[in-house]
Design a protein around this motif. Structure first.
Motif, PDB file in Angstrom:
ATOM      1  N   GLU A  30      30.504  -6.941  27.366  1.00 30.29           N
ATOM      2  CA  GLU A  30      30.833  -6.069  28.486  1.00 30.29           C
ATOM      3  C   GLU A  30      31.436  -4.765  27.977  1.00 30.29           C
ATOM      4  OE1 GLU A  30      32.934  -6.341  32.900  1.00 30.29           O
ATOM      5  OE2 GLU A  30      33.185  -7.969  31.438  1.00 30.29           O
ATOM      6  N   MET A  31      31.011  -3.647  28.576  1.00 32.32           N
ATOM      7  CA  MET A  31      31.476  -2.336  28.145  1.00 32.32           C
ATOM      8  C   MET A  31      32.785  -1.974  28.838  1.00 32.32           C
ATOM      9  SD  MET A  31      27.798  -0.338  28.247  1.00 32.32           S
ATOM     10  CE  MET A  31      28.539   1.276  27.972  1.00 32.32           C
ATOM     11  N   ILE A  32      33.681  -1.357  28.100  1.00 33.68           N
ATOM     12  CA  ILE A  32      34.920  -0.857  28.672  1.00 33.68           C
ATOM     13  C   ILE A  32      34.630   0.295  29.633  1.00 33.68           C
ATOM     14  CG2 ILE A  32      37.115   0.275  28.137  1.00 33.68           C
ATOM     15  CD1 ILE A  32      37.105  -1.195  25.469  1.00 33.68           C
ATOM     16  N   CYS A  33      33.644   1.115  29.290  1.00 36.19           N
ATOM     17  CA  CYS A  33      33.268   2.283  30.097  1.00 36.19           C
ATOM     18  C   CYS A  33      31.795   2.169  30.480  1.00 36.19           C
ATOM     19  CB  CYS A  33      33.524   3.562  29.317  1.00 36.19           C
ATOM     20  SG  CYS A  33      33.151   5.067  30.237  1.00 36.19           S
ATOM     21  N   PRO A  34      31.476   1.523  31.607  1.00 34.83           N
ATOM     22  CA  PRO A  34      30.079   1.300  31.979  1.00 34.83           C
ATOM     23  C   PRO A  34      29.251   2.571  32.147  1.00 34.83           C
ATOM     24  CG  PRO A  34      31.525  -0.114  33.257  1.00 34.83           C
ATOM     25  CD  PRO A  34      32.402   0.856  32.528  1.00 34.83           C
ATOM     26  N   VAL A  35      29.901   3.705  32.526  1.00 33.09           N
ATOM     27  CA  VAL A  35      29.120   4.927  32.745  1.00 33.09           C
ATOM     28  C   VAL A  35      28.716   5.599  31.434  1.00 33.09           C
ATOM     29  CG1 VAL A  35      30.078   5.382  35.023  1.00 33.09           C
ATOM     30  CG2 VAL A  35      31.216   6.327  33.004  1.00 33.09           C
ATOM     31  N   ASP A  36      29.204   5.121  30.311  1.00 32.84           N
ATOM     32  CA  ASP A  36      28.838   5.698  29.013  1.00 32.84           C
ATOM     33  C   ASP A  36      27.464   5.183  28.598  1.00 32.84           C
ATOM     34  OD1 ASP A  36      28.817   6.940  26.540  1.00 32.84           O
ATOM     35  OD2 ASP A  36      30.087   5.403  25.595  1.00 32.84           O
ATOM     36  N   VAL A  37      26.447   5.513  29.405  1.00 32.88           N
ATOM     37  CA  VAL A  37      25.105   4.977  29.124  1.00 32.88           C
ATOM     38  C   VAL A  37      24.448   5.670  27.930  1.00 32.88           C
ATOM     39  CG1 VAL A  37      24.697   4.147  31.471  1.00 32.88           C
ATOM     40  CG2 VAL A  37      24.093   6.492  30.893  1.00 32.88           C
ATOM     41  N   SER A  38      25.007   6.775  27.466  1.00 30.74           N
ATOM     42  CA  SER A  38      24.491   7.391  26.241  1.00 30.74           C
ATOM     43  C   SER A  38      25.143   6.793  24.998  1.00 30.74           C
ATOM     44  CB  SER A  38      24.729   8.906  26.261  1.00 30.74           C
ATOM     45  OG  SER A  38      26.116   9.196  26.292  1.00 30.74           O
ATOM     46  N   LEU A  39      26.136   5.925  25.196  1.00 28.00           N
ATOM     47  CA  LEU A  39      26.816   5.211  24.115  1.00 28.00           C
ATOM     48  C   LEU A  39      27.381   6.153  23.046  1.00 28.00           C
ATOM     49  CD1 LEU A  39      24.372   2.181  23.673  1.00 28.00           C
ATOM     50  CD2 LEU A  39      26.588   2.195  24.824  1.00 28.00           C
ATOM     51  N   ASP A  40      27.966   7.262  23.527  1.00 29.99           N
ATOM     52  CA  ASP A  40      28.588   8.203  22.587  1.00 29.99           C
ATOM     53  C   ASP A  40      30.107   8.198  22.702  1.00 29.99           C
ATOM     54  OD1 ASP A  40      28.949   9.464  24.997  1.00 29.99           O
ATOM     55  OD2 ASP A  40      27.963  11.341  24.425  1.00 29.99           O
ATOM     56  N   GLY A  41      30.662   7.257  23.473  1.00 29.29           N
ATOM     57  CA  GLY A  41      32.106   7.156  23.597  1.00 29.29           C
ATOM     58  C   GLY A  41      32.721   8.087  24.615  1.00 29.29           C
ATOM     59  N   LYS A  42      31.892   8.793  25.402  1.00 28.96           N
ATOM     60  CA  LYS A  42      32.388   9.736  26.396  1.00 28.96           C
ATOM     61  C   LYS A  42      31.635   9.543  27.712  1.00 28.96           C
ATOM     62  CE  LYS A  42      31.219  13.083  23.666  1.00 28.96           C
ATOM     63  NZ  LYS A  42      30.962  14.427  23.106  1.00 28.96           N
ATOM     64  N   SER A  43      32.218  10.075  28.795  1.00 29.06           N
ATOM     65  CA  SER A  43      31.519  10.107  30.076  1.00 29.06           C
ATOM     66  C   SER A  43      31.269  11.567  30.418  1.00 29.06           C
ATOM     67  CB  SER A  43      32.348   9.423  31.170  1.00 29.06           C
ATOM     68  OG  SER A  43      33.623  10.021  31.302  1.00 29.06           O
ATOM     69  N   ASP A  44      30.001  11.974  30.389  1.00 26.61           N
ATOM     70  CA  ASP A  44      29.687  13.386  30.608  1.00 26.61           C
ATOM     71  C   ASP A  44      28.254  13.540  31.112  1.00 26.61           C
ATOM     72  OD1 ASP A  44      28.130  12.916  28.333  1.00 26.61           O
ATOM     73  OD2 ASP A  44      29.592  13.835  26.966  1.00 26.61           O
ATOM     74  N   PHE A  45      27.780  14.765  31.094  1.00 29.48           N
ATOM     75  CA  PHE A  45      26.468  15.105  31.621  1.00 29.48           C
ATOM     76  C   PHE A  45      25.349  14.343  30.904  1.00 29.48           C
ATOM     77  CE2 PHE A  45      22.702  17.933  31.425  1.00 29.48           C
ATOM     78  CZ  PHE A  45      22.387  17.981  32.773  1.00 29.48           C
ATOM     79  N   PHE A  46      25.537  14.039  29.626  1.00 26.47           N
ATOM     80  CA  PHE A  46      24.493  13.354  28.871  1.00 26.47           C
ATOM     81  C   PHE A  46      24.266  11.929  29.383  1.00 26.47           C
ATOM     82  CE2 PHE A  46      26.000  16.645  25.933  1.00 26.47           C
ATOM     83  CZ  PHE A  46      24.792  17.271  25.650  1.00 26.47           C
ATOM     84  N   ASP A  47      25.291  11.339  29.968  1.00 28.37           N
ATOM     85  CA  ASP A  47      25.115  10.009  30.566  1.00 28.37           C
ATOM     86  C   ASP A  47      24.198  10.090  31.788  1.00 28.37           C
ATOM     87  OD1 ASP A  47      26.938   8.584  28.790  1.00 28.37           O
ATOM     88  OD2 ASP A  47      28.505   9.743  29.768  1.00 28.37           O
ATOM     89  N   LEU A  48      24.378  11.133  32.587  1.00 30.70           N
ATOM     90  CA  LEU A  48      23.494  11.320  33.744  1.00 30.70           C
ATOM     91  C   LEU A  48      22.054  11.527  33.287  1.00 30.70           C
ATOM     92  CD1 LEU A  48      22.944  11.726  36.736  1.00 30.70           C
ATOM     93  CD2 LEU A  48      23.590  14.143  36.458  1.00 30.70           C
ATOM     94  N   ILE A  49      21.854  12.316  32.247  1.00 30.99           N
ATOM     95  CA  ILE A  49      20.505  12.541  31.713  1.00 30.99           C
ATOM     96  C   ILE A  49      19.869  11.218  31.298  1.00 30.99           C
ATOM     97  CG2 ILE A  49      19.165  13.596  29.860  1.00 30.99           C
ATOM     98  CD1 ILE A  49      20.110  15.542  31.994  1.00 30.99           C
ATOM     99  N   ARG A  50      20.654  10.378  30.622  1.00 31.00           N
ATOM    100  CA  ARG A  50      20.130   9.093  30.168  1.00 31.00           C
ATOM    101  C   ARG A  50      19.756   8.205  31.359  1.00 31.00           C
ATOM    102  NH1 ARG A  50      20.288   5.132  26.029  1.00 31.00           N
ATOM    103  NH2 ARG A  50      19.106   3.414  26.923  1.00 31.00           N
ATOM    104  N   LEU A  51      20.592   8.170  32.394  1.00 28.29           N
ATOM    105  CA  LEU A  51      20.264   7.368  33.564  1.00 28.29           C
ATOM    106  C   LEU A  51      19.011   7.902  34.259  1.00 28.29           C
ATOM    107  CD1 LEU A  51      21.228   5.007  35.446  1.00 28.29           C
ATOM    108  CD2 LEU A  51      22.105   6.820  36.937  1.00 28.29           C
ATOM    109  N   LEU A  52      18.885   9.214  34.350  1.00 28.89           N
ATOM    110  CA  LEU A  52      17.706   9.805  34.992  1.00 28.89           C
ATOM    111  C   LEU A  52      16.425   9.454  34.236  1.00 28.89           C
ATOM    112  CD1 LEU A  52      19.078  13.312  36.042  1.00 28.89           C
ATOM    113  CD2 LEU A  52      18.596  11.345  37.523  1.00 28.89           C
ATOM    114  N   GLU A  53      16.522   9.338  32.921  1.00 25.97           N
ATOM    115  CA  GLU A  53      15.357   8.904  32.134  1.00 25.97           C
ATOM    116  C   GLU A  53      14.948   7.491  32.534  1.00 25.97           C
ATOM    117  OE1 GLU A  53      16.662   9.282  28.125  1.00 25.97           O
ATOM    118  OE2 GLU A  53      16.329  11.458  28.035  1.00 25.97           O
ATOM    119  N   ASP A  54      15.937   6.616  32.724  1.00 29.63           N
ATOM    120  CA  ASP A  54      15.633   5.256  33.169  1.00 29.63           C
ATOM    121  C   ASP A  54      15.012   5.268  34.562  1.00 29.63           C
ATOM    122  OD1 ASP A  54      16.716   4.379  30.810  1.00 29.63           O
ATOM    123  OD2 ASP A  54      18.527   3.529  31.689  1.00 29.63           O
TER     124      ASP A  54
END
Length: 260
Positions: free
Chosen positions: A204-228
């Motif tokens: 289980e992830m401590i930060c579920p929104v970190d879908v880019s797995l870079d340790g941060k929550s930012d615009f790149f996570d949204l980009i990754r979700l949009l790709e999915d």
């Protein structure tokens, strides 16, 4: 990772390339963060020989630590191009193609937990003759590897050339799917799919929104979700549909950021 000692063997049959049983990496808590056959939400399977070019082929060893959903697929490994490649099972139990392109597909079930669960897929494969095209390794038809490592290489013993090669391929996802399918293509004809293992580990992830797995929550996570979502595979809110509500719910969670 360091290469492993080479083995020497003699092959008596032209179409029965030797299998030296290269020493694959065994995941451990110290080096990989989990231990095979022990850590919860992990699984493992190994094929040392095959019975059917196009499958199904049950592994000779398998372990699942955790409860799989009833609709999860069975372990399997085969030539997904068997009808066109003319692949065959040779005396050593390998899936061999002479005039066609071998396209191995290895399937491992998943726990189907969705987003918020980091999953590592560790895939190791030994091939003989012409080798894998490393640019074709994919997971579930679209995810590219985080790394591909050549563990061992030996000169070919076949008159057709090539080499005895062992590769390790690692994928990392911010989710756990119902199935994890690793695919690759041979570089050329006369490749023998000899031996393969697949391990998966999920936590289980401590930060579920970190879908880019870079340790941060930012615009790149949204980009990754949009790709999915663009691949119709972005069910963020786990309602069995990929639609606009996944974006709005994700944005609300992203706005809150990662809570430590």
């Amino acid at each position: 990772m360091q290469g492993l000692p080479a083995f020497r063997c003699a092959c008596l049959l032209l179409l029965a390339p030797c299998s030296s049983q290269a020493q694959f990496i065994v995941p451990s808590q110290g080096t990989d963060g989990w231990s095979r056959d022990v850590t919860e939400l992990s699984l493992y399977a190994e094929w040392d020989f095959f019975q059917s070019p196009g499958g199904p082929n049950a592994p000779q060893a398998q372990t699942v630590v955790g409860n799989l959903p009833g609709d999860a697929p069975a372990f399997d490994a085969f030539d997904s191009n068997a009808e066109s490649s003319g692949s065959q099972i040779i005396s050593s139990g390998n899936i061999y193609t002479f005039g066609g392109i071998n396209m191995p597909l290895t399937i491992a079930p998943g726990f189907g937990l969705g987003y918020g669960f980091r999953t590592v897929v560790l895939y190791q494969v030994q091939t003989l003759g012409f080798e894998p095209d490393v640019d074709t390794f994919t997971l579930n038809g679209r995810f590219l590897p985080n790394e591909v490592v050549e563990l061992e290489r030996k000169d070919a013993v076949s008159v057709f050339g090539g080499a005895d090669v062992t590769n390790l391929v690692r994928f990392e996802l911010p989710r756990n799917d119902l199935s994890h399918e690793v695919f690759f293509e041979a570089e050329s004809t006369s490749m023998s799919f000899d031996r393969v293992t697949i391990d998966t580990f999920t936590e289980e992830m401590i930060c579920p929104v970190d879908v880019s797995l870079d340790g941060k929550s930012d615009f790149f996570d949204l980009i990754r979700l949009l790709e999915d979502i663009d691949s119709d595979d972005g069910d963020w809110n786990a309602d069995n549909a990929t639609d606009a509500s996944d974006v709005s719910n994700f944005l609300a969670a992203l706005d809150q950021g990662c809570q430590s």
